[in-house]
Motif scaffolding. Structure first.
Motif, PDB file in Angstrom:
ATOM      1  N   THR A   1      -4.116   2.351   2.502  1.00 26.87           N
ATOM      2  CA  THR A   1      -3.959   1.110   3.258  1.00 26.87           C
ATOM      3  C   THR A   1      -5.051   0.113   2.868  1.00 26.87           C
TER       4      THR A   1
ATOM      5  N   ALA B   1      -4.590  -3.610   0.936  1.00 28.31           N
ATOM      6  CA  ALA B   1      -5.153  -4.856   1.470  1.00 28.31           C
ATOM      7  C   ALA B   1      -6.089  -5.506   0.453  1.00 28.31           C
TER       8      ALA B   1
ATOM      9  N   ALA C   1      -1.911  -6.957  -1.397  1.00 32.77           N
ATOM     10  CA  ALA C   1      -0.622  -6.544  -0.842  1.00 32.77           C
ATOM     11  C   ALA C   1      -0.783  -6.337   0.664  1.00 32.77           C
ATOM     12  N   ARG C   2      -1.149  -7.399   1.350  1.00 27.40           N
ATOM     13  CA  ARG C   2      -1.455  -7.302   2.780  1.00 27.40           C
ATOM     14  C   ARG C   2      -0.234  -6.939   3.623  1.00 27.40           C
ATOM     15  N   PHE C   3       0.931  -7.421   3.231  1.00 32.89           N
ATOM     16  CA  PHE C   3       2.149  -7.056   3.963  1.00 32.89           C
ATOM     17  C   PHE C   3       2.369  -5.548   3.892  1.00 32.89           C
ATOM     18  N   TYR C   4       2.240  -4.971   2.688  1.00 33.55           N
ATOM     19  CA  TYR C   4       2.418  -3.527   2.532  1.00 33.55           C
ATOM     20  C   TYR C   4       1.338  -2.755   3.282  1.00 33.55           C
TER      21      TYR C   4
ATOM     22  N   ALA D   1      -0.209  -3.707   6.065  1.00 35.12           N
ATOM     23  CA  ALA D   1       0.143  -3.766   7.488  1.00 35.12           C
ATOM     24  C   ALA D   1       1.366  -2.906   7.782  1.00 35.12           C
ATOM     25  N   ALA D   2       2.359  -2.977   6.900  1.00 36.40           N
ATOM     26  CA  ALA D   2       3.575  -2.172   7.088  1.00 36.40           C
ATOM     27  C   ALA D   2       3.239  -0.685   7.054  1.00 36.40           C
TER      28      ALA D   2
END
Length: 124
Positions: A85, A89, A93-96, A98-99
């Motif tokens: 994670t 970040a 790839a902040r969306f990934y 957070a997901a």
């Protein structure tokens, strides 16, 4: 004797984690850590099932040590989840990231509750 059960379970869980992670991740062309996600959710399901079985009297404390602590403890990996994670970040790839954080917690909790409910349905 308890420590031996944990060790034997971990001896199966660690290579199972590695092999499952590699097999799952090889099937996905994505930065999302599907392998770690899979082992953590499956481990949570198994842990819920084993804990439910022990609570219902259908499993022993030895089963809890062997499968719950040993196998699931080595199969699942909070440290790798955290590291992956963080790497997502940091790489933008902040969306990934957070997901991964949200989906891992929700799916893991859902899996452990499902395992416990399944155990209750089977053994009570």
């Amino acid at each position: 004797m308890n420590w031996l059960l944990v060790i034997v379970g971990a001896m199966a869980g660690a290579p199972l984690r590695f092999l499952t992670d590699r097999a799952v991740q090889a099937r996905h062309d994505s930065v999302f850590p599907w392998g770690t996600f899979t082992v953590n959710v499956v481990g949570s399901l198994v842990l819920g099932l084993v804990t439910g079985a022990v609570t219902a009297g259908a499993g022993s404390s030895d089963l809890q040590l062997l499968v719950g602590t040993g196998l699931c403890g080595a199969l699942t990996t909070y440290s790798t989840f955290s590291y992956e994670t963080l790497r997502l970040a940091e790489s933008g790839a902040r969306f990934y990231a957070a997901a991964n954080a949200v989906a891992s917690v929700v799916a893991g909790l859902g899996a452990v509750f499902l395992g416990a409910a399944l155990a209750e349905a089977l053994w009570t």
